[in-house]
Design an enzyme around this catalytic site. Structure first.
Site, mmCIF file in Angstrom:
data_model
loop_
_atom_site.group_PDB
_atom_site.id
_atom_site.type_symbol
_atom_site.label_atom_id
_atom_site.label_comp_id
_atom_site.label_asym_id
_atom_site.label_seq_id
_atom_site.Cartn_x
_atom_site.Cartn_y
_atom_site.Cartn_z
ATOM 1 N N HIS A 105 -10.220 1.142 1.593
ATOM 2 C CA HIS A 105 -9.741 2.453 2.083
ATOM 3 C C HIS A 105 -10.904 3.400 2.354
ATOM 4 C CE1 HIS A 105 -5.414 2.290 2.146
ATOM 5 N NE2 HIS A 105 -5.342 1.865 0.889
ATOM 6 N N CYS A 158 0.846 -1.188 0.000
ATOM 7 C CA CYS A 158 0.000 0.000 0.000
ATOM 8 C C CYS A 158 0.881 1.238 0.000
ATOM 9 C CB CYS A 158 -0.880 -0.028 1.246
ATOM 10 S SG CYS A 158 -1.979 1.381 1.416
ATOM 11 N N HIS A 209 -9.173 -3.646 -2.473
ATOM 12 C CA HIS A 209 -8.196 -2.950 -1.622
ATOM 13 C C HIS A 209 -8.542 -1.456 -1.539
ATOM 14 C CE1 HIS A 209 -3.858 -2.240 -0.277
ATOM 15 N NE2 HIS A 209 -4.255 -1.028 -0.589
ATOM 16 N N GLU A 210 -8.807 -0.846 -2.704
ATOM 17 C CA GLU A 210 -9.102 0.598 -2.724
ATOM 18 C C GLU A 210 -10.444 0.911 -2.079
ATOM 19 O OE1 GLU A 210 -6.645 2.463 -3.231
ATOM 20 O OE2 GLU A 210 -5.428 0.893 -4.135
#
Length: 184
Positions: free
Chosen positions: A157, A110, A153-154
């Site tokens: 966030h 990351c 993953h994004e």
């Protein structure tokens, strides 16, 4: 142009917040932020620009990583067949996913995390994502492999979740049973 210094690091409170929805149609300011996220990811993959500006290579970036707690992500990568996935989205959501799981054999990294977190990160093998492009038009994507993992993953966030939150604390390198192992 976004620089590596614009990316906040692990431990910053914004990374643990649930980001706000972006009002549609998007404002000019929000459009510029979204465009700059995609521009960073593209520039970070260009060796000349990356070395000139000290950019760390990445395949995705979310607005909370530049201390903007809004639901915006950018992804720029190729799948194992060489197909380009280059998207900048407002309010992306996973609207459906497979039961089957997948993980990257090399683990995940990351741009907001400087240290290595060895371990497998279980993700859905396939997801369908809906969001809005820079012009506020709806986009629907069916994803598998690396693009699927990157989008998950994004989107994490945007919900204050870091990739290492998913790693098995007791046995981080224990293969995930029945999951597809993806080489990056």
């Amino acid at each position: 142009m976004l620089l590596m210094d614009d990316i906040i690091r692990d431990g910053h409170p914004t990374l643990r917040m649930v980001a706000e929805e972006v009002a549609m149609p998007p404002s000019e300011e929000d459009k510029q932020i979204l465009i700059s996220l995609l521009e960073y990811v593209k520039n970070s993959q260009n060796p000349e620009i990356a070395s000139q500006h000290g950019l760390r290579a990445g395949i995705g970036l979310a607005a909370p990583q530049i201390n903007v707690s809004k639901r915006m992500i950018a992804v720029h990568l190729q799948d194992d067949k060489g197909n380009l996935f280059s998207y900048a989205l407002f309010n992306p959501k996973i609207v459906s996913h497979s039961v089957e799981q997948a993980y990257l054999s090399s683990g995940e990294g990351c741009l907001s995390v400087d240290e290595a977190f060895p371990g497998y990160v279980p993700r859905y093998a396939r997801v369908t994502v809906k969001g809005y492009d820079v012009n506020g038009e709806e986009v629907k994507l069916r994803l598998k492999g690396l693009p699927s993992i990157c989008f998950q993953h994004e989107i994490d966030h945007l919900n204050g979740i870091m990739f290492y939150d998913h790693i098995n604390k007791k046995d981080p390198l224990k293969p995930i049973e029945g999951a597809i192992e993806i080489e990056k």
